[in-house]
Design a protein around this motif. Structure first.
Motif, PDB file in Angstrom:
ATOM      1  N   ARG A  49      -3.465  -1.467   7.090  1.00 22.72           N
ATOM      2  CA  ARG A  49      -2.140  -0.851   7.008  1.00 22.72           C
ATOM      3  C   ARG A  49      -2.275   0.622   6.646  1.00 22.72           C
ATOM      4  O   ARG A  49      -1.635   1.491   7.233  1.00 22.72           O
ATOM      5  CB  ARG A  49      -1.349  -1.583   5.914  1.00 22.72           C
ATOM      6  N   GLU A  73       3.702  -7.497   8.469  1.00 22.66           N
ATOM      7  CA  GLU A  73       2.681  -8.342   7.849  1.00 22.66           C
ATOM      8  C   GLU A  73       3.305  -9.596   7.231  1.00 22.66           C
ATOM      9  O   GLU A  73       2.818 -10.705   7.429  1.00 22.66           O
ATOM     10  CB  GLU A  73       2.016  -7.513   6.758  1.00 22.66           C
ATOM     11  N   ARG A 121      -6.123  -6.495   5.046  1.00 24.67           N
ATOM     12  CA  ARG A 121      -4.796  -6.189   5.599  1.00 24.67           C
ATOM     13  C   ARG A 121      -4.272  -4.870   5.044  1.00 24.67           C
ATOM     14  O   ARG A 121      -3.712  -4.040   5.757  1.00 24.67           O
ATOM     15  CB  ARG A 121      -3.819  -7.313   5.248  1.00 24.67           C
TER      16      ARG A 121
END
Lengths: 106, 671
Positions: free
Chosen positions: B657, A51, B653
């Protein structure tokens, strides 16, 4: 017994009940956490790194747009970051494959 | 009720001790039953401390002078507003208030994390409880706010008149919220060290806590400065007082920490540095408390019954050595394989900013403890005053100000020199124009004047850098999407809250620097003894002293007000009413200044003295640009709000995850 002392006693009983009840159930035989799985830790870490690397690529584009870096530096850093991202993705894939294999053999 | 308040404090202590032990045993023995048992303790401890606090507040509100603490800090005539604030007016109550905030934070942390990362969270909770235990121990056995007076007096001694100001309700809680808040990232850092989970997980979990704490500490410092400005009546806002320093040092180190954690998040580097910084920040908050309560240093902020110093000192050393030992033991795991890509990068500028911030913190620390050391070694107490701090900190502060502008212009990882030249051209031009424009306007020669000149030039440079960043981001967005300038600016800021929120904070910092520079260098003052009708001049203002009025405000307070007419360019400008307040039973009157604040300067009036013939001694200060500082503070608050605002993209996000991780490594409950 004075009312205040009665309240204090009641208070102690409530506190003891609150913290004591979980100790006398069937939960004693359950584990809080599974044994440390290095793969799990690595997987977690790699997800974060992936990320961050993708964010870095985006920021690099932003830096190019706002003319903070030259085109040459941009190309070089982008290649480097892409390589990093690829490596992380490959490691993630490998971990996923091995984990799936382990699961299916169970 | 007082019995209940005292009793619940004991229950809180016992529960906290149990909770701490149970959390550690749960994680070491891998026992969910113990964890679930410990899991109840933060809420119980908070409930107990809350009940105890309510009992103390009640005692203040109903004038229960059987409590020594209520007698010492309140009286029947005291306004309800101040009765509520008297809670933290003295040593005992302030410690209880600290504990209340700490347990409240702990409960919030508990609800946020009780089902997450169970290898780290129990340790973090245990650390938080250890700190709560320390405070509860002090409250129960050393400074009990429920201590009784055998024969209760009819009225109390009252709150110190200096504390009877609306800032008393705002400043201490704000500062405490900041001080106490740093316990959370500290606890998670220690938990990460103990559990060997040394990735940046603890930083991500506590990032908002760090920001919130930093925000409150920053605001607390500014509110304190504002309070000193309007209440102490010496025309200034910062005196490098040891207790002011004690609140300033953790702010500096936390600022360094806030910047350096970005490098760890981005590059997985500087783990030892970040651990050390958060440890140091927390230690500095305890050091601040030690300074206030040790009795070693005289200050307007210290408490009367300063007997707790040794406890805090011992606690401070235990924490320091335990954490240092932990870091040393975990050093092999804290090493990073990554390195800086280039010396010319934003990461490097952050490193420099860290060094400068720590430099100021160290100089301030040295100046603060030097009187204690000199007294211990040579038996002479040498006072370190503003000249020392200004001499050391001003040049470092100016370098830091330059970095505030340089940092955002440099790219992450590697900057290109030719682009840097191009990007710095406009800010340098702005700095050059400012330098030329100011030259005929402002005096130069003394060190203060020269530093101020440099500060203004740097302010122009930094402001241009930041505004250009906004412009470039907006222009880039406008180029890609058909949006208005305002729309593009809003979208760019909203989609990059951390970055642009940070830039807004930097604008606030620039204004504070400008305000400090202007007010320190170009302020002037005059003191005059006048009879009614007499006039004097100061910097273009014609001030006429009109009369003196005495007013019985309440049965315990008398106000003596001086009325002055201020004229500018021949026309009426302002009617000033500085006053002195006399409280029954208090020897010293309190000055209430009157200030007319404008963007250009503050006209600040003090009634220094008066006589029976109605003559009065009036002190007038003209302090340029002070309001820039307060405006800067509000801009910092606005910028921090933007930075802290929940980011939907980041949440998405994180969820993604988590889902991915759960699909491959399901938690025990799902298996």
């Amino acid at each position: 017994m004075e009312f205040v002392h009665f309240l204090e006693l009641l208070f102690i009983v409530i506190v003891l009940l609150l913290v004591g009840i979980p100790l006398f159930g069937k939960l004693k035989f359950k584990k809080l956490v599974e044994a440390v799985d290095p793969d799990n830790d690595e997987y977690k870490h790699l997800l974060v790194r992936k990320e961050e690397t993708l964010i870095s690529i985006k920021e690099l584009e932003c830096d190019l747009d706002t003319e903070k870096i030259s085109d040459t530096d941009y190309q070089e850093l982008r290649k480097k970051l892409e390589a990093e991202a690829n490596e992380i993705i490959e490691r993630l894939d490998r971990l996923e494959q091995s984990r799936k294999k382990t699961k299916s053999t169970r | 009720m007082n019995d209940i308040g005292e009793f619940t404090l004991l229950v809180a202590l016992a529960t906290a001790i149990y909770g701490c032990v149970a959390y550690v045993m749960a994680v070491r023995g891998n026992r969910i039953d113990l964890y679930l048992s410990a899991d109840k303790t933060p809420l119980i401890v908070w409930g107990c401390v809350m009940i105890s606090s309510i009992c103390l507040w009640r005692a203040f509100l109903v004038n229960d002078f059987s409590l020594q603490y209520v007698w010492a800090y309140s009286n029947i005539e005291l306004d309800t507003f101040y009765k509520i604030a008297s809670f933290w007016g003295g040593q005992k109550g302030s410690l209880l208030f600290w504990t209340l905030l700490l347990t409240t934070y702990t409960v919030v942390v508990h609800f946020q994390n009780r089902k997450k990362n169970l290898r780290v969270v129990p340790y973090a909770m245990a650390v938080l409880l250890v700190i709560i235990i320390f405070f509860l121990f002090l409250i129960n056995f050393s400074t009990n706010p429920f201590e009784r007076i055998p024969l209760p007096p009819e009225d109390g001694r009252g709150l110190n008149p200096l504390l009877q100001n609306y800032w008393m309700v705002i400043h201490p809680p704000t500062l405490y919220l900041g001080y106490v808040g740093f316990t959370v990232p500290f606890a998670f850092a220690v938990a990460a060290l103990i559990s060997k989970n040394l990735d940046d997980g603890w930083i991500r979990v506590t990032r908002k806590w760090t920001l919130i704490s930093w925000f409150f500490l920053c605001m607390g410092n500014l509110f304190g400065a504002s309070w000193a400005y309007v209440e102490l009546g010496w025309g200034g806002y910062w005196a490098w007082d040891p207790v002011e320093n004690a609140a300033f040092m953790p702010l500096l180190i936390a600022t360094a920490f806030l910047h350096s954690i970005m490098i760890q998040e981005k590059k997985d580097m500087m783990k030892v540095w970040n651990m050390s910084l958060i440890l140091l920040t927390f230690v500095m908050t305890i050091f601040g408390t030690f300074i206030t309560r040790s009795g070693l240093i005289q200050s307007v902020h210290t408490f009367d019954e300063a007997t707790l110093g040794y406890y805090f000192l011992a606690f401070l050393f235990v924490i320091l050595f335990a954490c240092m030992a932990l870091i040393i033991v975990r050093l092999p795991l804290l090493k990073s394989e990554n390195q800086l890509d280039s010396f010319l990068s934003r990461e490097s500028s952050f490193l420099f900013n860290n060094l400068l911030l720590l430099g100021i913190a160290f100089a301030t620390f040295w100046g603060t403890i030097f009187p204690i050391i000199s007294e211990a070694v040579r038996g002479i107490k040498i006072t370190v005053g503003p000249p020392f701090y200004n001499q050391v900190n001003v040049p470092i502060g100016l370098a830091l100000l330059a970095l505030v502008g340089i940092g955002p212009v440099i790219a992450w990882r590697r900057a290109t020199l030719s682009n840097l030249k191009k990007n710095f051209l406009k800010p340098l031009a702005a700095a050059f124009i400012t330098a030329i424009a100011l030259l005929p306007v402002i005096p130069l020669g003394s060190r203060v004047e020269n530093y101020t000149y440099i500060a203004f030039i740097l302010c122009a440079f930094v402001m241009t850098c930041i505004l250009l960043e906004f412009y470039k981001g907006t222009a880039s967005r406008m180029g890609l999407h058909e949006e208005s300038m305002l729309g593009a600016l809003t979208t760019v800021t909203w989609r990059n809250k951390r970055r642009y929120g940070g830039y807004i904070v930097h604008i606030g910092v620039v204004l504070i620097f400008a305000g400090i520079a202007g007010s320190q260098a170009y302020g002037t003052h005059i003191e005059k003894h006048l009879k009614p009708g007499e006039t004097f001049k100061i910097r273009g203002y014609d001030i006429t002293y009109e009369k003196l009025v005495a007013v019985e405000a309440t049965s315990v307070k008398t106000r003596v007000i001086a009325q002055l007419q201020v004229e500018r360019n021949g026309s009426h400008y302002w009617t000033a009413r500085p006053e002195k307040e006399f409280y029954k039973g208090q020897n010293q009157p309190v000055s209430e200044v009157d200030v007319l604040s404008t963007w250009k300067e503050d006209l600040y009036m003090i009634l220094a003295d008066f006589r029976e013939d109605e003559s009065a001694t009036i002190k007038v200060y003209v302090n340029p640009m002070v309001s820039w500082m307060w405006t800067g503070g509000w801009i910092i608050a606005f910028g921090t709000m933007i930075s802290m605002w929940p980011d939907r993209l980041e949440q998405r996000r994180r969820l993604e995850r988590f889902r991915r991780e759960e699909s491959l490594f399901p938690s025990p409950a799902q298996e």
